[in-house]
Structure formats: C-alpha cells, structure tokens
Design a protein around this motif. Structure first.
Motif, mmCIF file in Angstrom:
data_model
loop_
_atom_site.group_PDB
_atom_site.id
_atom_site.type_symbol
_atom_site.label_atom_id
_atom_site.label_comp_id
_atom_site.label_asym_id
_atom_site.label_seq_id
_atom_site.Cartn_x
_atom_site.Cartn_y
_atom_site.Cartn_z
ATOM 1 N N GLY A 243 0.884 -1.304 0.017
ATOM 2 C CA GLY A 243 -0.055 0.063 -0.085
ATOM 3 C C GLY A 243 0.785 1.418 -0.016
ATOM 4 N N GLU A 244 1.935 1.405 0.348
ATOM 5 C CA GLU A 244 3.046 2.377 0.371
ATOM 6 C C GLU A 244 3.449 2.686 -1.102
ATOM 7 N N LEU A 245 3.398 1.816 -1.849
ATOM 8 C CA LEU A 245 3.814 2.026 -3.549
ATOM 9 C C LEU A 245 2.295 1.576 -4.218
ATOM 10 N N THR A 246 1.899 2.659 -5.371
ATOM 11 C CA THR A 246 0.856 2.356 -5.895
ATOM 12 C C THR A 246 0.944 2.906 -7.588
ATOM 13 N N LEU A 247 0.485 2.247 -8.544
ATOM 14 C CA LEU A 247 0.622 2.565 -9.671
ATOM 15 C C LEU A 247 -0.439 3.202 -10.479
ATOM 16 N N ALA A 248 0.155 4.240 -11.296
ATOM 17 C CA ALA A 248 -0.935 5.005 -12.078
ATOM 18 C C ALA A 248 -0.515 5.058 -13.520
ATOM 19 N N GLU A 249 -1.438 4.597 -14.452
ATOM 20 C CA GLU A 249 -1.012 4.378 -15.969
ATOM 21 C C GLU A 249 -2.076 4.740 -16.675
ATOM 22 N N THR A 250 -1.800 5.207 -17.976
ATOM 23 C CA THR A 250 -2.768 5.492 -18.991
ATOM 24 C C THR A 250 -2.183 4.791 -20.220
ATOM 25 N N VAL A 251 -1.741 3.721 -20.511
ATOM 26 C CA VAL A 251 -1.039 3.061 -21.487
ATOM 27 C C VAL A 251 -1.649 1.822 -21.627
ATOM 28 N N SER A 252 -1.986 1.196 -21.021
ATOM 29 C CA SER A 252 -2.715 -0.096 -21.006
ATOM 30 C C SER A 252 -4.018 -0.336 -21.701
ATOM 31 N N GLY A 253 -4.666 0.652 -21.513
ATOM 32 C CA GLY A 253 -6.266 0.887 -21.791
ATOM 33 C C GLY A 253 -7.054 -0.424 -21.331
ATOM 34 N N ARG A 254 -6.593 -0.839 -20.080
ATOM 35 C CA ARG A 254 -7.423 -1.984 -19.524
ATOM 36 C C ARG A 254 -8.578 -1.713 -18.606
ATOM 37 N N THR A 255 -9.724 -2.605 -18.947
ATOM 38 C CA THR A 255 -10.869 -2.343 -18.290
ATOM 39 C C THR A 255 -11.231 -3.586 -17.721
ATOM 40 N N GLY A 256 -12.539 -3.363 -17.002
ATOM 41 C CA GLY A 256 -13.019 -4.740 -16.467
ATOM 42 C C GLY A 256 -12.031 -5.221 -15.129
ATOM 43 N N ASP A 257 -11.616 -6.408 -14.948
ATOM 44 C CA ASP A 257 -11.067 -6.997 -13.706
ATOM 45 C C ASP A 257 -9.658 -6.566 -13.973
ATOM 46 N N VAL A 258 -9.134 -5.486 -13.249
ATOM 47 C CA VAL A 258 -7.877 -4.828 -13.356
ATOM 48 C C VAL A 258 -7.155 -5.319 -11.926
ATOM 49 N N THR A 259 -5.871 -5.433 -11.889
ATOM 50 C CA THR A 259 -5.223 -5.538 -10.856
ATOM 51 C C THR A 259 -5.071 -4.473 -9.814
ATOM 52 N N PRO A 260 -5.167 -4.602 -8.593
ATOM 53 C CA PRO A 260 -5.251 -3.259 -7.845
ATOM 54 C C PRO A 260 -3.909 -2.659 -7.805
ATOM 55 N N ALA A 261 -3.923 -1.296 -7.614
ATOM 56 C CA ALA A 261 -2.667 -0.564 -7.934
ATOM 57 C C ALA A 261 -1.651 -0.451 -7.088
ATOM 58 N N SER A 262 -2.023 -1.287 -5.913
ATOM 59 C CA SER A 262 -0.998 -1.552 -4.658
ATOM 60 C C SER A 262 -0.527 -2.884 -4.657
ATOM 61 N N ASP A 263 -0.884 -3.783 -5.894
ATOM 62 C CA ASP A 263 -0.565 -5.186 -5.891
ATOM 63 C C ASP A 263 1.069 -5.136 -5.923
ATOM 64 N N PRO A 264 1.644 -5.949 -5.315
ATOM 65 C CA PRO A 264 3.171 -6.073 -5.383
ATOM 66 C C PRO A 264 3.713 -6.412 -6.984
ATOM 67 N N GLU A 265 2.886 -7.078 -7.293
ATOM 68 C CA GLU A 265 3.320 -7.367 -8.911
ATOM 69 C C GLU A 265 2.300 -6.812 -9.799
ATOM 70 N N GLN A 266 2.862 -6.219 -10.723
ATOM 71 C CA GLN A 266 2.246 -5.529 -11.787
ATOM 72 C C GLN A 266 2.639 -5.838 -13.345
ATOM 73 N N GLU A 267 1.632 -6.327 -14.248
ATOM 74 C CA GLU A 267 2.409 -6.633 -15.417
ATOM 75 C C GLU A 267 1.173 -6.441 -16.595
ATOM 76 N N PHE A 268 1.538 -5.661 -17.662
ATOM 77 C CA PHE A 268 0.393 -5.326 -18.602
ATOM 78 C C PHE A 268 1.292 -5.048 -19.787
ATOM 79 N N THR A 269 0.399 -4.735 -20.929
ATOM 80 C CA THR A 269 0.963 -4.427 -22.087
ATOM 81 C C THR A 269 0.636 -3.001 -22.755
ATOM 82 N N ILE A 270 1.584 -2.356 -23.276
ATOM 83 C CA ILE A 270 1.388 -1.033 -23.768
ATOM 84 C C ILE A 270 0.595 -1.101 -24.845
ATOM 85 N N ALA A 271 -0.728 -0.391 -25.018
ATOM 86 C CA ALA A 271 -1.594 -0.479 -26.109
ATOM 87 C C ALA A 271 -1.731 1.099 -26.852
ATOM 88 N N SER A 272 -1.047 2.084 -26.033
ATOM 89 C CA SER A 272 -1.321 3.546 -26.700
ATOM 90 C C SER A 272 -0.167 4.423 -25.919
#
Length: 880
Positions: A243-272
């Motif tokens: 919870g001390e570190l969180t992610l904010a991004e606008t490049v994946s265009g993900r919708t629906g079931d998205v991994t929480p921003a504070s999850d220790p492991e984040q993985e996604f694909t750049i779409a824009s």
C-alpha cells in the motif's frame, strides 16, 4: 600374646570413593546433557531451521505476509516446546549417577560400599566377614568408569527432524551469509526509513521479441520520455509495506477486472501512448510514446522474365519496420480475360490457386530487401493464360501487406516446333476440362493422319502419338478419370519436349531464330529490356546448341574409335572464354548504340558456331603415357560413379515399393542397368590407349555374362561382377602408371591403393547383399580416385615444368587445343574430366550462384518430391 586385628575396610572404602569422584562427576554431567536433550531437542531444531532460512535470505524473496507468518510460527513453537521441556525436565542427583555407574558393575559393589550390616554387629566373626565383603566391594569399585549419556531421541523424533535442521544450517553456512539475518529487522514496524537506502521498486519494459530491441530497466531511465514499440510488456515489482507504493498508468487501456494499483506485482501491455507513474517513497513518472507497428509493404519492381526452359523470374521489394518473417505469392486464373474460344469455350474444372512461398534473404536484414520469385509453371494447365498475381508478406506481429493484383499471362516455356506447339495446345484443352477429351482425340487424330515428310523426325514419335490417341479414345467410353487425365497430359508433355528439343538441327534452328529475333529487335530500335531478354534467349539457345554439338562429337569419336580411325580434327575450336567474350562484346555494342557493329559481330558468331567442331583430343597415339593414365583413371572414376548410382537406385527400390515397377524396368536386366546407370561398361576403359575394341572391354567387365548366367540371378550379383572387373582394371592401370616421383607421386599411389581396397570391400558387400555397406565403400573408392587423379596431375605438371625449365607455354597451348567449346578438358570419349575454374571464367559468378539458389528453393517447395530429397534441399538452404 594377644594380637589386635586392624580394621582396614574403612581405609579401602575411602580410597575407592576418592578414585570414583571424577567418574561420578562425568556421569552426573552426562545425565544433565541427556535429560536436557530429551526435554528441549525441539527448541534448537526450530532455532536451526529459522536461522538457516534467514542466512539463505529466503525472507528477502518471500512476501512480507509469509515472512511474518513464519516468524510468528517459529516464536510460538519455541514457547510451546520450552514449556513442555520445563514440565518434562527432572534435575539429576549424585545418587542417580552412582546408581547408573553401579548398574554397569558386576555385583553392584558401589551399593555394597554404601550398605551397613543389619545384624551381627557385636559378633567378631560376622564383622570379620562383613569387612572382607567391604574390601572386595571396594576393590571392584575402583574399576568403575564414567557412564556415557543416552542422547538418542529417535523414539521422540521418528522423522529425524533434528537432522534436517542440522543439514539446513550446514547449507546456510556454506552458501548463505550471517549478514542476511539482520535484514529481517527492516520488515518490522517502524523500519520504514531504512527502505530509503535502496530501491523500493523495480520495473522493466520488454519489447516484443520479433523487434530485436533490448529490455529497458526503468530505474535507469529517470523521469524521461520513453519511446517503445507497440505491444511492449511492462513488469513492475513493489517492495516494502503493501500500500505504500501504487501504480497509475494510462498506456494499457485495461478495463474490467484490473489488478489493484497497490498489488506488489504488476504486468500489462502497452497499447497506446500515455503516462506511467509510481506513487510512494522513491516513486517516479515516465511519459510513454508508443511507436505503432506498421504493416509490411511489398511491391513488384519489374516485369516477369521467362527463360527458354520456361522458368519465371519476378523481382519484388518488401520492407517492414522490424523485418518480414514470411509471405506467399498467390496466382488465380482471370477467367474474364481468357479468350473463350476453341478448347477454352467449355466451363473449366475447378482448380485451386497457385501458392508460392516468398523467398527471404538468407543473411542480412529483412527490414528492406529485394528478392525474386522463381518458379516454372510450364506444365500447369494455366500456362500462358491470363492470371492475377498477388504477393502477400507478413511481419512478426502477424500484420500483412500485399500488392495489388497484377494482370499477366502465366509465364511458361514456349514451343517453336509447330507439332510440339500443337500438342501443348491440346494438352491445355484436355487439362481445362475432361469434357474436351473427344475434341482433343479428333484433333490429334487429324494431326497424325498421313503426316508429311519432316513432320515427325523419328518414327517413334509418331507411334507414341498414336498410342496416346488410342489410350484417350479407350477412356472416353466410361469417361476420363482425373488420374488418366494427368497421365495423358504428362505423355503429351513428354512427347512435345522431345519434338521441341529434337537433335542438333533443331538446336541450330532455335539458335538461328533467336539470332533473327535479336537482329530484328536491333533494327526496330527495341527497348533495353527487350534487348536484354532476347540476348538472354540467345545465350540459352547457344548453350543448348553447344550441348547438342558436344554430344554429336562424342558419338563421332566413339564411332571413329570403333573403326580404328583417328578422331575428326577439322573445324574451328572455341572455348567458353571465347564464346563469353563474344557475347559480352555484342551486348556492349548494343548498349552503346552501335547496332551495325553489333549485328556484324552477331553474324560472325553465327558463322563460327555453324562451322565449329568439338575437339576431343589428338588421338591416342599422340598422347603421352601420363595423359593416357589420367584419362584411364578418369574413365574408371566415371564407371565407379555409375556403379554407385546403380547400387543406390537398387537400395531405393527396397524402401520404395510404390516405384518398384518403374525402377524394375530399369534395373532387372544386367545389361540394361549398366547402360542406364553408367552409359558404358566398366571394362571398356581397358581398351583406351591399348588398341582393344569395346567388345573386348565388355568381356572383361562382365565375366560370365552370356556364359550360362541364369535368369534367376539377382542384380546384386551382376553389380558384384562389375565391381570386380572395375577393381581389376584399376590394378592394371596402377601397374602402368608413369614413373613420377615427389610427394605428389607418392600421394597418388597411396590414394589409388586405398581405392583398390575400398573397391574390394564394395565387391564383398555386394556379394553379401549388403547394399548400404557397398555404397559406403564405393564412396570411399570415389574419394580416393579423385584424390589420386588430382595428385597424379600435380606430379605430371611438376615433371613437365622441370623438363621445360619452368616454361609451360607449350603445355598450356596443347591443353587449350584439346578443350571443348565450354573450356573443359575432355576425356577419351568426349566426356569432361574437369569441372573446375574454367566453367566460371569470364562469367558472372554471383548471377550463377543466385540461379542455383533459386532452383534449390523451387525444388524444395515441390511436394511431389520425396521427403528425403526435400529435407536435403532445406539443409542446403540453411547452410548457404
């Protein structure tokens, strides 16, 4: 006199107790260790396991929740096992130590020393007996030793957990570090400032593998603008308190079931394009500029060129930002553009479109390249008909690009012989639809009815056509099947090829027609492309004429040898260098616009070709002993190659029953197999230079043939006899070698000796019906023969240089006079002995290499070929 007896029992007992004091202390200490071990062994088991995990740094890679759970479990286990140990522990006493020592002694002497008499204390006799007993007990007690403790806890630890803990600690000591134990304190509450000393997160951007770009480490980029390709994958790892570190991004265009921003492991694909930000201690922000993956592009850059044999060459250029990975050229029939007359008036049978794999560069970049589609569609039913060609290429992202449909006539071989051209037309009509069968039969019967003289140059061609007509008419009753349609089409094609290629006169006529077309184009001021095409056609016609001329010269020389006459030696000699220089000179004059001079040079070339004679040598009588030996060995090499080819074909028949009938006609009779496999009998080489007739050579080559050989004898026995005759001929040649010295001469003799042994092994293998073994031995013989011929040639050249003092001008002139029009050194019967540098002298080597590569590509894509051959061709493509 009264003697008072001295009481020594107390003294003896005191000495015994003094001696046992050390043993009693050790036994008592062992009892303490034993009871502590039995009561508290689980405590240090837990301690060892926990310490090993910390030293190995398992807590650094495990989730913080798992680390806290492990720590709480270990602490609870320590408290529980400590309480149980205190409850079970009993402190040992000195009496228990003495009792354990006394149990190990016979008669329990220590207990006797501590006893006192119950009765008879006033009786002197009883006292004397008691003292004696005490003395004996004291003596026995002096031998008492300390008793080792029983530290075994196997009954309490049936799974040997204590040993597992010790092993884990030993591994941690060897491969871990005690310094890692302190890092666990950073996970406790209130240790947040310590995290600032190192990175609290890690991140990577991995471009797609097909781009070939490196992975980017976000910690090294800083707050910069980052340009990445489309489809790049972002991987982030957050450390520290959740919870001390969180992610904010606008490049994946993900919708629906998205991994929480504070999850220790984040993985996604750049779409824009957009921003990527890590909020929290040590966070950062990046501006991501996505570079879209462009679709590949392809375009046809020239007109399709067709060789005399009908091979199409179509250049194209393809490009992609990361490289083209494959493609296909599709050819479809343009039915609307077909001239629907005569045999094409009926509705055609459905046929799938043609698909050709797009050739890719073997080496170098594939982001932009120019290649050529190479294939031969001469036998396809759509040959010379309007088609639409589309080239499609694909990149690593499965994006495709294609050309606009190109309208063209399917390139194929052209037939200039009227009868051959008519047969090809009827073949096309029959393949267009089987309903044309009756019409085709009528036209073929009309063509063959009372043919004029010269229409069929050979009677066999006429008979073959009549057989095709009968076969076609016989199948019209019940309808022509697809298999019969293909069979008849193949027969018509083979007959047309024989009529078109014909003999030397046909080749000369095609050469004249090519020259006339080129001269007409020069007069009419044709374009450079047309001039180049006609020039290439002239080169191909000239090559065919030279081949026919060489075959005719070979037949004339063989006939002269049989008649005992010297070979013909009149006419003009031309080497491949001379011919190539004249061709290049003509093309250079045309490119310079000097058409009159070019036409004059072309006429001169025509006169020289018509008057040319293929020279095969100066006769056997004028050859030196070294030249005769070289020619004899070359003849043996060719015969051995033919014998090896025949053995290989026989081996194929054993594994390819489907072709047994076709191959059996070629290999069942020994005489036929020899003629087809080699073209000559092995023993014929014995007559070279020795005045023997071919008939004598045959008798040596095939002992026993015609002398009672049973029809039931297998081909392997005939091959063995031929191998034996060939080995005997090699022995004769070895005995007649010229006396050349030096290292080359010795190497030649050694190589021929190895060839003799390999031939002997091949003969034994053939007699044992071991075809694979025979082929291996024959390959060794071929290699040894080639090496022997090469070494013998070097030795002869060295001797001649020494005799002439280093001046080899005369030798070069003599060799040049004996070369055939292709610049090769001929053998005794006109067959080339040399395929070395002369074959490519003055020729564009790179162009020739490209032609060979295109041919290998074309053959590797033909599904009709065997899988073994296609696999071999693919290995050639991978190698080159």
């Amino acid at each position: 006199m009264t003697v008072t007896q001295r009481d020594t029992s107390n003294d003896t007992s005191g000495q015994s107790w003094a001696r046992m004091r050390r043993s009693v202390a050790l036994t008592l200490g062992g009892l303490w260790a034993e009871r502590i071990t039995h009561a508290f062994w689980p405590i240090w088991t837990v301690i060892f396991v926990s310490l090993a995990a910390l030293m190995l740094g398992l807590h650094d890679s495990a989730p913080i929740e798992a680390v806290w759970a492990g720590m709480m479990t270990a602490a609870g286990a320590l408290v529980w096992f400590t309480w149980r140990g205190v409850q079970a522990f009993r402190a040992p006493t000195r009496a228990q130590a003495l009792q354990r020592m006394d149990d190990r002694l016979p008669g329990r002497p220590i207990s006797a020393l501590m006893d006192s008499p119950a009765i008879g204390g006033n009786d002197p006799a009883s006292l004397a007996l008691w003292h004696a007993h005490q003395a004996r007990a004291a003596t026995a007690a002096r031998s008492a030793n300390a008793v080792e403790p029983d530290l075994r806890v196997s009954r309490r630890d049936p799974f040997a957990l204590r040993y597992v803990a010790v092993l884990a600690l030993a591994v941690a000591v060897l491969f871990g570090s005690i310094l890692r134990v302190g890092s666990v304190s950073e996970m406790t509450p209130g240790s947040g400032p310590a995290l600032a000393t190192g990175p609290a997160w890690e991140g990577w951007i991995e471009p797609p593998s097909y781009t070939g770009l490196p992975t980017l480490y976000l910690a090294d980029l800083g707050a910069n603008r980052v340009e990445v390709p489309e489809g790049a994958r972002v991987i982030l790892r957050f450390y520290g308190k959740v919870g001390e570190l969180t992610l904010a991004e606008t490049v994946s265009g993900r919708t629906g079931d998205v991994t929480p921003a504070s999850d220790p492991e984040q993985e996604f694909t750049i779409a824009s394009s957009g921003s990527l930000r890590i909020d929290g201690p040590g966070g950062n922000e990046w501006q991501i500029a996505m570079r879209p993956d462009a679709a590949p592009q392809v375009e046809i850059t020239g007109e399709a060129e067709t060789s005399v044999e009908g091979q199409m060459t179509l250049p194209f250029t393809a490009r992609d930002d990361y490289g083209v990975v494959g493609g296909t050229a599709t050819i479809a029939l343009d039915l609307d553009a077909v001239d629907r007359r005569h045999g094409l008036a009926a509705e055609p049978e459905d046929r799938p479109g043609l698909e050709i794999p797009v050739p890719l560069p073997i080496s170098g970049s594939r982001t932009e390249f120019t290649e050529r589609l190479v294939d031969n569609f001469s036998e396809h039913p759509w040959a010379h008909l309007p088609v639409r060609l589309t080239v499609t290429v694909e990149d690593g992202a499965e994006l495709t690009g294609q050309t606009l449909p190109t309208q063209m006539k399917l390139p194929a071989r052209r037939f200039f012989d009227p009868m051959a051209s008519a047969l090809i037309e009827q073949r096309r009509d029959l393949l267009w639809t089987r309903e044309n069968g009756r019409r085709v039969a009528q036209i073929l019967r009309t063509m063959s009815h009372r043919p004029e003289e010269g229409v069929f140059k050979r009677e066999t061609d006429y008979l073959r056509l009549r057989a095709i007509i009968r076969d076609l008419e016989a199948n019209l009753v019940h309808g022509v099947s697809t298999e019969k349609q293909e069979e008849l089409a193949q027969a018509l094609w083979d007959l047309a090829i024989d009529l078109e290629d014909g003999d030397l006169e046909d080749a000369l006529e095609r050469l004249r027609q090519a020259q006339e077309r080129l001269q007409q184009a020069m007069k009419n001021g044709a374009s450079d492309e047309e001039i180049a095409r006609l020039m290439q056609e002239l080169r191909d016609a000239t090559r065919d004429y030279m081949r026919q001329k060489a075959q005719q010269a070979q037949r004339e020389n063989e006939q002269a040898e049989q008649d005992g006459q010297p070979a013909p030696n009149d006419g003009i000699n031309m080497t491949q260098d001379d011919l190539q220089r004249m061709m290049d000179r003509i093309q250079e004059l045309m490119e310079q616009g000097r058409m009159a001079e070019a036409q004059q040079a072309l006429e001169e070339l025509q006169r020289m070709l018509e008057n040319m004679e293929v020279r095969q040598g100066e006769g056997q009588g004028q050859q030196s002993q070294g030249q005769q030996a070289m020619e004899g060995l070359a003849e043996t090499l060719r015969d051995q190659q033919g014998l090896s080819d025949q053995a290989f074909r026989d081996l194929q028949e054993q594994f390819n029953q489907g072709q047994q009938g076709q191959q059996g006609q070629q290999g069942q009779q020994p005489g036929q197999g020899q003629q087809q496999g080699q073209g000559q009998q092995p023993g014929q080489q014995q007559g070279q230079g020795q005045g023997q007739t071919p008939g004598e050579g045959q008798q040596q080559a095939e002992p026993g043939e015609g002398q009672g050989q049973g029809e039931g004898e297998g081909l392997e026995q005939s091959l063995a006899d031929r191998q034996q005759a060939l080995r005997q001929e090699l022995e004769r040649q070895r005995g007649q070698l010229p006396g050349v010295g030096g290292e080359a001469g010795e190497a030649a003799r050694g190589a021929l000796d190895r060839a003799d042994r390999a031939m002997d092994g091949a003969e034994r293998a053939l007699r044992d019906d071991d075809l694979p073994g025979a082929i291996d031995r024959q390959a060794e013989a071929l290699d040894a023969l080639r090496e022997g011929i090469r070494n013998l040639g070097e030795a002869l050249a060295e001797d001649q240089r020494q005799q002439q003092g280093g001046d080899n001008t005369q030798m070069s002139d003599a060799e040049g006079a004996q070369r055939d029009p292709l610049g090769r050194d001929p053998g005794s019967r006109g067959q080339s002995m040399d395929s070395g540098d002369n074959m490519l002298r003055g020729e564009d080597v790179n162009r020739r290499a490209r032609e060979l590569l295109d041919e290998i590509r074309r053959r590797s894509g033909e599904t009709a070929r065997s899988e073994e051959e296609r696999d071999y061709l693919r290995r050639l493509l991978d190698r080159f």
